[in-house]
Design a protein around this motif. Structure first.
Motif, PDB file in Angstrom:
ATOM      1  N   THR A 109      57.285  34.903  32.798  1.00  0.00           N
ATOM      2  CA  THR A 109      58.151  35.800  33.308  1.00  0.00           C
ATOM      3  C   THR A 109      57.211  36.796  34.178  1.00  0.00           C
ATOM      4  OG1 THR A 109      59.576  35.512  31.665  1.00  0.00           O
ATOM      5  CG2 THR A 109      59.832  37.636  32.790  1.00  0.00           C
ATOM      6  N   ASN A 110      56.415  37.284  33.722  1.00  0.00           N
ATOM      7  CA  ASN A 110      55.818  38.279  34.138  1.00  0.00           C
ATOM      8  C   ASN A 110      54.508  37.986  35.312  1.00  0.00           C
ATOM      9  OD1 ASN A 110      56.922  40.183  32.592  1.00  0.00           O
ATOM     10  ND2 ASN A 110      55.038  40.430  31.011  1.00  0.00           N
ATOM     11  N   TYR A 111      53.755  36.760  35.052  1.00  0.00           N
ATOM     12  CA  TYR A 111      53.069  36.128  36.135  1.00  0.00           C
ATOM     13  C   TYR A 111      53.316  35.132  36.891  1.00  0.00           C
ATOM     14  CZ  TYR A 111      48.650  34.159  37.911  1.00  0.00           C
ATOM     15  OH  TYR A 111      47.945  33.554  38.776  1.00  0.00           O
ATOM     16  N   LEU A 112      53.386  34.027  36.150  1.00  0.00           N
ATOM     17  CA  LEU A 112      53.478  32.722  36.923  1.00  0.00           C
ATOM     18  C   LEU A 112      54.792  32.638  37.897  1.00  0.00           C
ATOM     19  CD1 LEU A 112      52.761  30.060  33.983  1.00  0.00           C
ATOM     20  CD2 LEU A 112      51.186  30.700  35.958  1.00  0.00           C
ATOM     21  N   SER A 113      55.838  32.950  37.504  1.00  0.00           N
ATOM     22  CA  SER A 113      56.990  32.757  38.182  1.00  0.00           C
ATOM     23  C   SER A 113      56.902  33.614  39.728  1.00  0.00           C
ATOM     24  CB  SER A 113      58.388  33.185  37.700  1.00  0.00           C
ATOM     25  OG  SER A 113      58.610  32.157  36.624  1.00  0.00           O
ATOM     26  N   HIS A 114      56.320  34.940  39.342  1.00  0.00           N
ATOM     27  CA  HIS A 114      55.982  35.587  40.532  1.00  0.00           C
ATOM     28  C   HIS A 114      54.920  35.027  41.469  1.00  0.00           C
ATOM     29  CE1 HIS A 114      58.113  38.933  38.214  1.00  0.00           C
ATOM     30  NE2 HIS A 114      58.811  38.992  39.265  1.00  0.00           N
ATOM     31  N   TRP A 115      54.085  34.266  40.852  1.00  0.00           N
ATOM     32  CA  TRP A 115      52.837  33.968  41.650  1.00  0.00           C
ATOM     33  C   TRP A 115      53.534  32.762  42.569  1.00  0.00           C
ATOM     34  CZ3 TRP A 115      51.010  29.106  42.968  1.00  0.00           C
ATOM     35  CH2 TRP A 115      49.772  29.033  43.521  1.00  0.00           C
TER      36      TRP A 115
ATOM     37  N   ARG B 205      49.556  39.291  24.338  1.00  0.00           N
ATOM     38  CA  ARG B 205      50.220  38.131  25.473  1.00  0.00           C
ATOM     39  C   ARG B 205      50.521  39.093  26.682  1.00  0.00           C
ATOM     40  NH1 ARG B 205      51.826  35.939  20.512  1.00  0.00           N
ATOM     41  NH2 ARG B 205      53.977  36.874  20.535  1.00  0.00           N
ATOM     42  N   TYR B 206      51.297  40.243  26.321  1.00  0.00           N
ATOM     43  CA  TYR B 206      51.638  41.058  27.605  1.00  0.00           C
ATOM     44  C   TYR B 206      50.709  41.466  28.266  1.00  0.00           C
ATOM     45  CZ  TYR B 206      53.584  45.247  29.681  1.00  0.00           C
ATOM     46  OH  TYR B 206      54.232  46.013  30.547  1.00  0.00           O
ATOM     47  N   GLY B 207      49.457  41.914  27.714  1.00  0.00           N
ATOM     48  CA  GLY B 207      48.348  42.329  28.394  1.00  0.00           C
ATOM     49  C   GLY B 207      47.720  41.457  29.247  1.00  0.00           C
ATOM     50  N   GLN B 208      47.793  40.275  28.438  1.00  0.00           N
ATOM     51  CA  GLN B 208      46.994  39.214  29.628  1.00  0.00           C
ATOM     52  C   GLN B 208      47.960  38.852  30.753  1.00  0.00           C
ATOM     53  OE1 GLN B 208      45.291  34.872  28.695  1.00  0.00           O
ATOM     54  NE2 GLN B 208      47.531  34.871  28.304  1.00  0.00           N
ATOM     55  N   SER B 209      49.381  38.936  30.642  1.00  0.00           N
ATOM     56  CA  SER B 209      50.083  38.573  31.735  1.00  0.00           C
ATOM     57  C   SER B 209      50.278  39.847  32.862  1.00  0.00           C
ATOM     58  CB  SER B 209      51.611  38.505  31.384  1.00  0.00           C
ATOM     59  OG  SER B 209      52.093  39.729  31.054  1.00  0.00           O
ATOM     60  N   LYS B 210      49.934  41.027  32.358  1.00  0.00           N
ATOM     61  CA  LYS B 210      49.694  42.167  33.286  1.00  0.00           C
ATOM     62  C   LYS B 210      48.448  42.382  33.956  1.00  0.00           C
ATOM     63  CE  LYS B 210      53.331  42.853  33.794  1.00  0.00           C
ATOM     64  NZ  LYS B 210      53.987  43.276  34.618  1.00  0.00           N
TER      65      LYS B 210
ATOM     66  N   GLU C  38      43.078  32.394  40.033  1.00  0.00           N
ATOM     67  CA  GLU C  38      43.835  31.722  41.465  1.00  0.00           C
ATOM     68  C   GLU C  38      43.664  30.055  41.465  1.00  0.00           C
ATOM     69  OE1 GLU C  38      46.304  32.283  44.927  1.00  0.00           O
ATOM     70  OE2 GLU C  38      45.741  33.595  43.087  1.00  0.00           O
ATOM     71  N   GLU C  39      42.478  29.823  41.394  1.00  0.00           N
ATOM     72  CA  GLU C  39      42.354  28.349  41.252  1.00  0.00           C
ATOM     73  C   GLU C  39      43.113  27.658  40.286  1.00  0.00           C
ATOM     74  OE1 GLU C  39      38.270  27.710  41.006  1.00  0.00           O
ATOM     75  OE2 GLU C  39      37.897  28.498  43.088  1.00  0.00           O
ATOM     76  N   TYR C  40      43.130  28.237  39.017  1.00  0.00           N
ATOM     77  CA  TYR C  40      43.513  27.855  37.853  1.00  0.00           C
ATOM     78  C   TYR C  40      45.212  27.566  38.058  1.00  0.00           C
ATOM     79  CZ  TYR C  40      45.880  27.797  32.985  1.00  0.00           C
ATOM     80  OH  TYR C  40      46.321  27.382  31.997  1.00  0.00           O
ATOM     81  N   THR C  41      45.754  28.745  38.562  1.00  0.00           N
ATOM     82  CA  THR C  41      47.298  28.978  38.811  1.00  0.00           C
ATOM     83  C   THR C  41      47.564  27.815  39.447  1.00  0.00           C
ATOM     84  OG1 THR C  41      47.061  30.948  38.186  1.00  0.00           O
ATOM     85  CG2 THR C  41      49.167  30.306  39.159  1.00  0.00           C
ATOM     86  N   LYS C  42      47.023  27.737  40.888  1.00  0.00           N
ATOM     87  CA  LYS C  42      47.306  26.769  41.882  1.00  0.00           C
ATOM     88  C   LYS C  42      47.334  25.127  41.360  1.00  0.00           C
ATOM     89  CE  LYS C  42      45.886  27.772  45.933  1.00  0.00           C
ATOM     90  NZ  LYS C  42      44.931  28.164  46.898  1.00  0.00           N
ATOM     91  N   GLU C  43      46.336  24.892  40.454  1.00  0.00           N
ATOM     92  CA  GLU C  43      46.231  23.561  39.795  1.00  0.00           C
ATOM     93  C   GLU C  43      47.206  23.572  38.926  1.00  0.00           C
ATOM     94  OE1 GLU C  43      42.420  23.326  37.892  1.00  0.00           O
ATOM     95  OE2 GLU C  43      41.279  23.154  40.276  1.00  0.00           O
ATOM     96  N   GLU C  44      47.809  24.169  38.273  1.00  0.00           N
ATOM     97  CA  GLU C  44      48.772  24.145  37.134  1.00  0.00           C
ATOM     98  C   GLU C  44      50.147  24.023  38.111  1.00  0.00           C
ATOM     99  OE1 GLU C  44      49.140  24.187  33.517  1.00  0.00           O
ATOM    100  OE2 GLU C  44      47.004  23.704  33.994  1.00  0.00           O
ATOM    101  N   MET C  45      50.365  24.517  38.956  1.00  0.00           N
ATOM    102  CA  MET C  45      51.653  24.508  39.603  1.00  0.00           C
ATOM    103  C   MET C  45      51.769  23.352  40.469  1.00  0.00           C
ATOM    104  SD  MET C  45      53.480  27.338  38.481  1.00  0.00           S
ATOM    105  CE  MET C  45      52.590  26.489  36.817  1.00  0.00           C
ATOM    106  N   GLU C  46      50.701  23.022  40.643  1.00  0.00           N
ATOM    107  CA  GLU C  46      50.680  21.719  41.619  1.00  0.00           C
ATOM    108  C   GLU C  46      50.802  20.209  40.961  1.00  0.00           C
ATOM    109  OE1 GLU C  46      47.135  21.745  43.927  1.00  0.00           O
ATOM    110  OE2 GLU C  46      47.972  23.024  45.464  1.00  0.00           O
TER     111      GLU C  46
END
Length: 418
Positions: free
Chosen positions: A123-129, A184-189, A309-317
């Protein structure tokens, strides 16, 4: 230096400017939408609940009758909904001047979304990315013919990022099931801050993109401070310590109103006083309690930002056409059939006048496809798949049912309703 004098009254004329605010139906987001619209902007309010979003827009229009606000339905716990909202916007507008990634949840009980991610992380990070990723090309295009600072992205973060686990981001186990709610909140922020820095490096002042006239976007991550919103309502009821802290702070008057809490976002997304050197920064413009001097060491780690950034891109692809499933060749067969049907229907519309085209499709094509069971197959397999197609809208009555295909540059929905 903190800008202690800023207020929404200082916003410039925003006529002909387009903005998006996530979580815009309540709290800080609501007042961010209201003030932007008050100054002439066309604002898209993102909300999960259509009724609540519609009600919020109506309240704003009571205060500002000329407000130009549209609703984008989006559920941050559903990545396909996020993609759909972004694609929907791209079919409606040819420019985007400001994006405020405002929506979020805090210290909620452990939960996995239907996409398989921890709820706060998504909610806080992935979707906004993901949302930002789809909108970036349009924002870059918008910026090319405008002065620097005309296009901006604001990510709402929090001093709660200090509660992130050791090392900042747990790439091996981002769900942090065995950690506390605030970890968990802190990691997302923290991820919001690192995302901001990655965007700044790629598109901010002095970036290769800006230097080569490929587009310049100012970004900032905002710590709004202690603000009275419905964010606190989601705090895990079993977290007595956090509940106690919130109660004490409320009773001592330390919380600002949601309206005042929106000032940071407004300054960063549209304020004329913002400077280029503030892009990429972790900001709280009023400097309450010495903020934002408490930015953590991981939040300032450029290498960590690159890795995230690399991790998120790989996960979302990983999902290719969709984010939460693997598509096999069999899954693609009905899509190919659908595309062939689209091409045939478009050809009929080009050859025949509209009345005759509709009559032909109603009499021969749609019933034949339906009788062959093709519609059932398509509906069963492509409900959550997005694919580029010819823009077309067809609605036919078949065997007492309404079969509707709604397309706007992609397959939005396939609905079969009585």
């Amino acid at each position: 230096m903190p800008n202690t004098t800023f207020s929404p009254d200082a916003l410039p004329d925003l006529k002909d400017k387009v903005f998006i605010v996530t979580g815009g139906n309540s709290g800080i987001g609501y007042y961010t939408v209201a003030h932007l619209a008050e100054h002439g902007a066309h604002v898209y309010m993102c909300a999960r609940n259509v009724d609540k979003g519609t009600e919020a827009i109506a309240r704003i229009k009571k205060m500002h009758p000329s407000a130009h606000i549209d609703l984008l339905q989006m559920d941050l716990k559903d990545l396909t909904s996020v993609v759909a909202a972004a694609q929907r916007f791209l079919t409606l507008e040819t420019a985007l001047h400001g994006l405020v990634n405002n929506a979020g949840i805090m210290a909620t009980p452990f939960e996995l979304t239907q996409d398989g991610h921890e709820a706060q992380w998504q909610t806080n990070y992935l979707s906004h990315w993901v949302f930002t990723h789809h909108l970036l090309p349009l924002m870059l295009t918008t910026s090319k013919t405008l002065p620097p600072g005309s296009v901006r992205i604001v990510n709402l973060t929090s001093s709660g990022h200090l509660q992130a686990p050791k090392g900042g981001i747990n790439f091996d186990n981002p769900a942090l099931k065995d950690a506390g709610d605030m970890a968990r909140y802190g990691q997302s922020k923290l991820a919001n801050i690192l995302h901001t820095k990655s965007l700044h490096k790629a598109y901010g002042p002095g970036s290769a993109s800006a230097t080569n006239n490929e587009g310049e976007i100012w970004t900032s991550c905002v710590h709004p401070g202690l603000v009275e919103t419905n964010l606190q309502e989601g705090v895990n009821k079993s977290n007595l310590a956090m509940q106690g802290v919130i109660t004490v702070l409320r009773k001592t008057g330390m919380f600002w109103s949601s309206d005042r809490g929106s000032y940071n976002s407004l300054y960063c997304v549209a304020g004329g006083e913002m400077k280029a050197e503030q892009s990429g920064g972790y900001l709280e413009i009023f400097g309450r309690f010495g903020e934002p001097t408490c930015e953590s060491k991981p939040a300032r780690d450029g290498k960590l930002a690159e890795r995230l950034e690399e991790y998120t891109k790989e996960e979302m692809e990983k999902g290719a056409l969709i984010f939460n499933a693997v598509i096999s060749f069999l899954d693609l067969l009905p899509l190919l059939a659908l595309l062939m049907m689209n091409g045939f229907m478009m050809l009929i519309h080009l050859i025949l006048p509209p009345p005759k085209a509709s009559a032909f499709l109603t009499t021969y094509w749609i019933p034949g496809a339906h009788a062959a069971g093709l519609w059932a197959e398509v509906l069963d397999r492509t409900t959550r798949v997005y694919v580029l197609v010819v823009s077309l809208e067809v609605s036919m009555t078949v065997e007492g049912k309404v079969v509707t295909i709604v397309e706007a540059g992609f397959v939005e929905t396939l609905e079969l309703s009585r």
